[in-house]
Design an enzyme around this catalytic site. Sequence first.
Site, PDB file in Angstrom:
ATOM      1  N   ASP A 119      41.251 -25.284  80.353  1.00  0.00           N
ATOM      2  CA  ASP A 119      42.100 -24.879  81.475  1.00  0.00           C
ATOM      3  C   ASP A 119      41.775 -25.717  82.716  1.00  0.00           C
ATOM      4  O   ASP A 119      40.627 -25.855  83.115  1.00  0.00           O
ATOM      5  CB  ASP A 119      41.861 -23.401  81.779  1.00  0.00           C
ATOM      6  CG  ASP A 119      42.979 -22.786  82.608  1.00  0.00           C
ATOM      7  OD1 ASP A 119      43.266 -23.311  83.689  1.00  0.00           O
ATOM      8  OD2 ASP A 119      43.550 -21.770  82.174  1.00  0.00           O
ATOM      9  N   SER A 169      48.463 -20.990  85.406  1.00  0.00           N
ATOM     10  CA  SER A 169      48.045 -20.792  84.019  1.00  0.00           C
ATOM     11  C   SER A 169      48.926 -19.793  83.275  1.00  0.00           C
ATOM     12  O   SER A 169      49.076 -19.891  82.057  1.00  0.00           O
ATOM     13  CB  SER A 169      46.586 -20.333  83.974  1.00  0.00           C
ATOM     14  OG  SER A 169      45.736 -21.356  84.423  1.00  0.00           O
ATOM     15  N   THR A 205      45.588 -17.332  80.530  1.00  0.00           N
ATOM     16  CA  THR A 205      45.779 -18.207  79.372  1.00  0.00           C
ATOM     17  C   THR A 205      45.759 -17.448  78.051  1.00  0.00           C
ATOM     18  O   THR A 205      46.686 -17.593  77.247  1.00  0.00           O
ATOM     19  CB  THR A 205      44.758 -19.354  79.393  1.00  0.00           C
ATOM     20  OG1 THR A 205      44.930 -20.094  80.610  1.00  0.00           O
ATOM     21  CG2 THR A 205      44.957 -20.290  78.220  1.00  0.00           C
ATOM     22  N   HIS A 215      38.620 -25.432  90.899  1.00  0.00           N
ATOM     23  CA  HIS A 215      39.049 -24.776  92.130  1.00  0.00           C
ATOM     24  C   HIS A 215      37.935 -24.760  93.175  1.00  0.00           C
ATOM     25  O   HIS A 215      38.210 -24.695  94.375  1.00  0.00           O
ATOM     26  CB  HIS A 215      39.493 -23.340  91.836  1.00  0.00           C
ATOM     27  CG  HIS A 215      40.884 -23.219  91.314  1.00  0.00           C
ATOM     28  ND1 HIS A 215      41.995 -23.622  92.035  1.00  0.00           N
ATOM     29  CD2 HIS A 215      41.357 -22.736  90.137  1.00  0.00           C
ATOM     30  CE1 HIS A 215      43.087 -23.393  91.326  1.00  0.00           C
ATOM     31  NE2 HIS A 215      42.735 -22.863  90.170  1.00  0.00           N
ATOM     32  N   ASP A 230      46.578 -26.734  80.341  1.00  0.00           N
ATOM     33  CA  ASP A 230      47.813 -26.196  80.895  1.00  0.00           C
ATOM     34  C   ASP A 230      48.270 -26.949  82.131  1.00  0.00           C
ATOM     35  O   ASP A 230      49.453 -26.960  82.468  1.00  0.00           O
ATOM     36  CB  ASP A 230      47.672 -24.705  81.205  1.00  0.00           C
ATOM     37  CG  ASP A 230      46.369 -24.372  81.925  1.00  0.00           C
ATOM     38  OD1 ASP A 230      45.551 -25.280  82.166  1.00  0.00           O
ATOM     39  OD2 ASP A 230      46.166 -23.190  82.237  1.00  0.00           O
ATOM     40  N   HIS A 281      45.841 -26.854  91.649  1.00  0.00           N
ATOM     41  CA  HIS A 281      46.493 -27.438  90.491  1.00  0.00           C
ATOM     42  C   HIS A 281      47.309 -28.664  90.875  1.00  0.00           C
ATOM     43  O   HIS A 281      47.771 -28.793  92.011  1.00  0.00           O
ATOM     44  CB  HIS A 281      47.418 -26.413  89.831  1.00  0.00           C
ATOM     45  CG  HIS A 281      46.720 -25.220  89.290  1.00  0.00           C
ATOM     46  ND1 HIS A 281      47.394 -24.150  88.721  1.00  0.00           N
ATOM     47  CD2 HIS A 281      45.402 -24.892  89.225  1.00  0.00           C
ATOM     48  CE1 HIS A 281      46.530 -23.231  88.335  1.00  0.00           C
ATOM     49  NE2 HIS A 281      45.316 -23.662  88.635  1.00  0.00           N
TER      50      HIS A 281
END
Length: 465
Positions: free
Chosen positions: A47, A97, A150, A287, A325, A426
């Site tokens: 992820d 996600s 997810t 993050h 993702d 993201h």
Amino acid sequence: MKRRDFFTSGSLALLGTSLINPLSVTANNLQSRKEKTAKNIIFMVSDGMSTGTLNMASLLSQRRNGRQSNWIKLYRENMGRRALMDTSSSNALVTDSAAGSSAWGGGVKVPNGSLNVNADGSFNKPILQKFKQAGKSVGCVTTVSITHATPAGFCVNNKSRGDEYEIAGQYLDLKFDVMMGGGSKFFSKETRKDKVDLLEKYNTAGYTLVANRDEMNALSARTDKPVLGLYAQNGLPYTLDSMHDEALQKSVPTLAEMTQKTIEILSRNSKGFVMQVEGGKVDWAAHANDSAGLLYDQIAFDDAIKVALEFAANDKETLVIMTTDHGNGNPGLFGSDKDFDRIQHFKHTNDWILNGITNKFTTAQVIERIEAAQGYAIKAAEAQTLLSAYTKMDGDGLYNPYKLPFQQLAQIQSSYISVNWASMGHSGDFVELAAFGPGSELLMPFVKNTDLHELMLQASGVKSV
């Protein structure tokens, strides 16, 4: 039968591959011919893995352990298939996600924040429900909460990814065969807002509940009960922190260990199995711009890849899909090899460092803590910059409930390890996608995330229902 090591004697050639003819592209981006049906599918998600994350983790593994990552080795040996994937959601170029996993899970682009629920409120049936209905065993393992976006995207319909307490209840009646990860707080009556004892409900419904590594290892592959394994209240600890904490090593299984045990249990089904494996803490570290947290968790994910590929090479009926993702933070190595090599000797993550500092610390104590954790001494002025943030507590980053100064530490750290970040969020990048085993020949060089839903169904010979 003795298992053969996937990485010796060129055994990747067991499954092989053929070149893609670009003229054979169909309207839905899938190649029309299929060489062999995949009895099993292992869908692996790192992820939030930007391309730089994949690259640097392989470089770190090469320089620290003398071997490149299993993912990059797959590329170097020209095995399986490789593609780029568009990750957009129905309402944004930059997905989250929930929408990302729902694109694979439901086969339709949905709005960010949604789990297989369209903008008009209609549902898309999640893929693990489809495979379960077809008679296959199914499951998910993750390093974050099992109710997180997810895994949930393969399992349920919910208009809000944030309602993890509700998602924990939704899993109950599905009776998927194995669900493992963190997130016990969403099941326990002590931490649930409604005080409902979901763990007791799962126990009454016939689930086997496991809460630590020893209990997981004691599970028999012959179990005919669904398994719920919860190894932390929220996400599992970062890999690097666990590597230097004996108590965590004893109590919390690695992603590779969870993957191995889940394969053992699911593979008993003569009709096959489908499972999702998520390295969720890769995204959390991105993050936080936490380079060590990121790279060691990516390496841990790569260890799980090895488990999956070795099983597939020996089994010859298993399709392994490896992807992400979305990108996150877009980190990269910019500078000195010598500085980057410092990460080889780190003992703790930025998360560990910052959670142990208070506004009562002196600059000397901040310098000492960072040096003990990561082996370099920052300047007094840099330490003071970090300390001043503890009077404001306004730090950025998605998984940062205490508003710690993750971004400030990453900026300071960049001159010591030569890793820099583009953001704390993201990205809309096209991402890496690889496939190995029967059904991999269906993968085209460029796909939409939703294409993988149909690819899995077509590869396994299961009709969409």
